[in-house]
Enzyme design. Sequence first.
Site, PDB file in Angstrom:
ATOM      1  N   CYS A 198     -11.213   2.774  -0.513  1.00 56.53           N
ATOM      2  CA  CYS A 198      -9.856   3.183  -0.144  1.00 56.53           C
ATOM      3  C   CYS A 198      -9.558   2.472   1.168  1.00 56.53           C
ATOM      4  CB  CYS A 198      -9.756   4.688   0.035  1.00 56.53           C
ATOM      5  SG  CYS A 198      -8.171   5.200   0.734  1.00 56.53           S
ATOM      6  N   THR A 199      -8.410   1.844   1.226  1.00 61.61           N
ATOM      7  CA  THR A 199      -8.129   0.973   2.372  1.00 61.61           C
ATOM      8  C   THR A 199      -7.888   1.744   3.673  1.00 61.61           C
ATOM      9  OG1 THR A 199      -5.828   0.870   1.627  1.00 61.61           O
ATOM     10  CG2 THR A 199      -7.278  -0.920   0.960  1.00 61.61           C
ATOM     11  N   ASP A 257       0.861  -1.190   0.000  1.00 59.24           N
ATOM     12  CA  ASP A 257       0.000   0.000   0.000  1.00 59.24           C
ATOM     13  C   ASP A 257       0.893   1.235   0.000  1.00 59.24           C
ATOM     14  OD1 ASP A 257      -2.392   1.584   0.173  1.00 59.24           O
ATOM     15  OD2 ASP A 257      -2.007   1.882   2.297  1.00 59.24           O
ATOM     16  N   SER A 258       0.305   2.369  -0.344  1.00 56.15           N
ATOM     17  CA  SER A 258       1.042   3.629  -0.291  1.00 56.15           C
ATOM     18  C   SER A 258       1.443   3.960   1.152  1.00 56.15           C
ATOM     19  CB  SER A 258       0.165   4.751  -0.843  1.00 56.15           C
ATOM     20  OG  SER A 258      -1.024   4.837  -0.085  1.00 56.15           O
ATOM     21  N   TYR A 267      -0.934   8.499  -2.539  1.00 53.48           N
ATOM     22  CA  TYR A 267      -0.903   8.261  -3.973  1.00 53.48           C
ATOM     23  C   TYR A 267      -2.139   8.857  -4.671  1.00 53.48           C
ATOM     24  CZ  TYR A 267       2.851   4.647  -3.963  1.00 53.48           C
ATOM     25  OH  TYR A 267       4.036   3.970  -3.882  1.00 53.48           O
ATOM     26  N   CYS A 271      -4.206  -1.573  -2.067  1.00 53.15           N
ATOM     27  CA  CYS A 271      -4.395  -0.136  -2.303  1.00 53.15           C
ATOM     28  C   CYS A 271      -5.242  -0.004  -3.554  1.00 53.15           C
ATOM     29  CB  CYS A 271      -3.015   0.493  -2.527  1.00 53.15           C
ATOM     30  SG  CYS A 271      -3.047   2.226  -3.018  1.00 53.15           S
ATOM     31  N   ASN A 272      -6.380   0.665  -3.418  1.00 55.35           N
ATOM     32  CA  ASN A 272      -7.274   0.820  -4.575  1.00 55.35           C
ATOM     33  C   ASN A 272      -6.657   1.690  -5.656  1.00 55.35           C
ATOM     34  OD1 ASN A 272     -10.165  -0.322  -3.815  1.00 55.35           O
ATOM     35  ND2 ASN A 272      -9.216   0.503  -1.980  1.00 55.35           N
ATOM     36  N   THR A 273      -5.942   2.729  -5.222  1.00 58.57           N
ATOM     37  CA  THR A 273      -5.356   3.656  -6.199  1.00 58.57           C
ATOM     38  C   THR A 273      -4.344   2.909  -7.071  1.00 58.57           C
ATOM     39  OG1 THR A 273      -5.611   5.337  -4.482  1.00 58.57           O
ATOM     40  CG2 THR A 273      -4.320   5.942  -6.401  1.00 58.57           C
TER      41      THR A 273
HETATM   42  N1  DGL Z   1      -5.023   3.363   0.647  1.00 61.20           N
HETATM   43  C1  DGL Z   1      -4.999   3.738  -0.722  1.00 61.20           C
HETATM   44  C2  DGL Z   1      -6.224   3.270  -1.469  1.00 61.20           C
HETATM   45  O1  DGL Z   1      -6.809   2.265  -1.118  1.00 61.20           O
HETATM   46  C3  DGL Z   1      -4.753   5.158  -1.107  1.00 61.20           C
HETATM   47  C4  DGL Z   1      -4.174   6.096  -0.163  1.00 61.20           C
HETATM   48  C5  DGL Z   1      -3.409   7.175  -0.853  1.00 61.20           C
HETATM   49  O2  DGL Z   1      -3.975   8.141  -1.355  1.00 61.20           O
HETATM   50  O3  DGL Z   1      -2.202   7.006  -0.872  1.00 61.20           O
HETATM   51  O4  DGL Z   1      -6.616   3.871  -2.430  1.00 61.20           O
END
Ligand code: DGL
Length: 277
Positions: free
Chosen positions: A195-196, A13-14, A45, A76-78
């Site tokens: 978003c996680t 993940d980020s 991210y 991480c979804n992004t």
């Molecule tokens: N946790 C990440 C997600 O699921 C994104 C967090 C970020 O913006 O870095 O999208």
Amino acid sequence: MLSSSPGPIGIFDSGYGGLTILHGIRQLLPQYDYLYLGDNARAPYGPRSFDVVYEFTRQAVLRLFEMGCHLVILGCNTASAKALRTIQQHDLPQWDPERRVLGIIRPTAEVIGSLTSTNHVGVLATEGTIKSESYNLEIHKLHPDIQVSGVACPFWVPLVEYNEADSPGADYFVKKRIDQIMRLDPQIDAIILGCTHYPLLMPKILKYLPAGVRVIPQGEYVAESLKDYLERHPQIEQRCNKNGEAHYLTTENPDKFKEQAQIFLHESIDVENITLG
Ligand code: DGL
């Protein structure tokens, strides 16, 4: 040269958000070893461009492979929205066609059909995930009748990363986005936390959401999907170590990671610093 010996399952993940995914996975699959990597030095991210998210994610996945993983989950979804497909199609065949990278959008899209009665679904996620339209595309492939409305929540990740999720100031930002998504489509009866990081804002999300709207964090569904994947792919499963251990890597200060991670995991962990790029 990548090692062919069995190794841990990598979770990337980020920052800290993927810990909510790791937590869900370890609840269901405690027997495996896990190697978690948070790119905290370069988080968030969400606002970054496609090319930058792809490059950062590519570096992280390659490092996890170099450290012995045969399977990496983008927690991480992004990164799942912006980097997964290119890594699968372009990089994996060059690195090692036997290794695998999986994302977390598809498993969430798969279950949504059974979690909505109105067929109106909301997605709260980072700007990058919402702009990529990945949720709409994945959900429509499987459930063409579901109407999907998405809202980006730009301040939610920093609220979590800076340990402000329970502060009174967080109420303003949470209420604003909940009101916005319910205005977009008042028939929504299920909201995906895409978003996680967002499960850490759950008490405030529930406070402002109208009664009868269900909130869907991803950890449990990603875990179910991974279990199913490992059952269907014994050649990958056999290359996953089973000592029940988890190790943690961060690109930022390990002491800070250790402190913050307790909010997500409720346990003390050992953390190592690495540099990417
Ligand atoms: N946790 C990440 C997600 O699921 C994104 C967090 C970020 O913006 O870095 O999208």
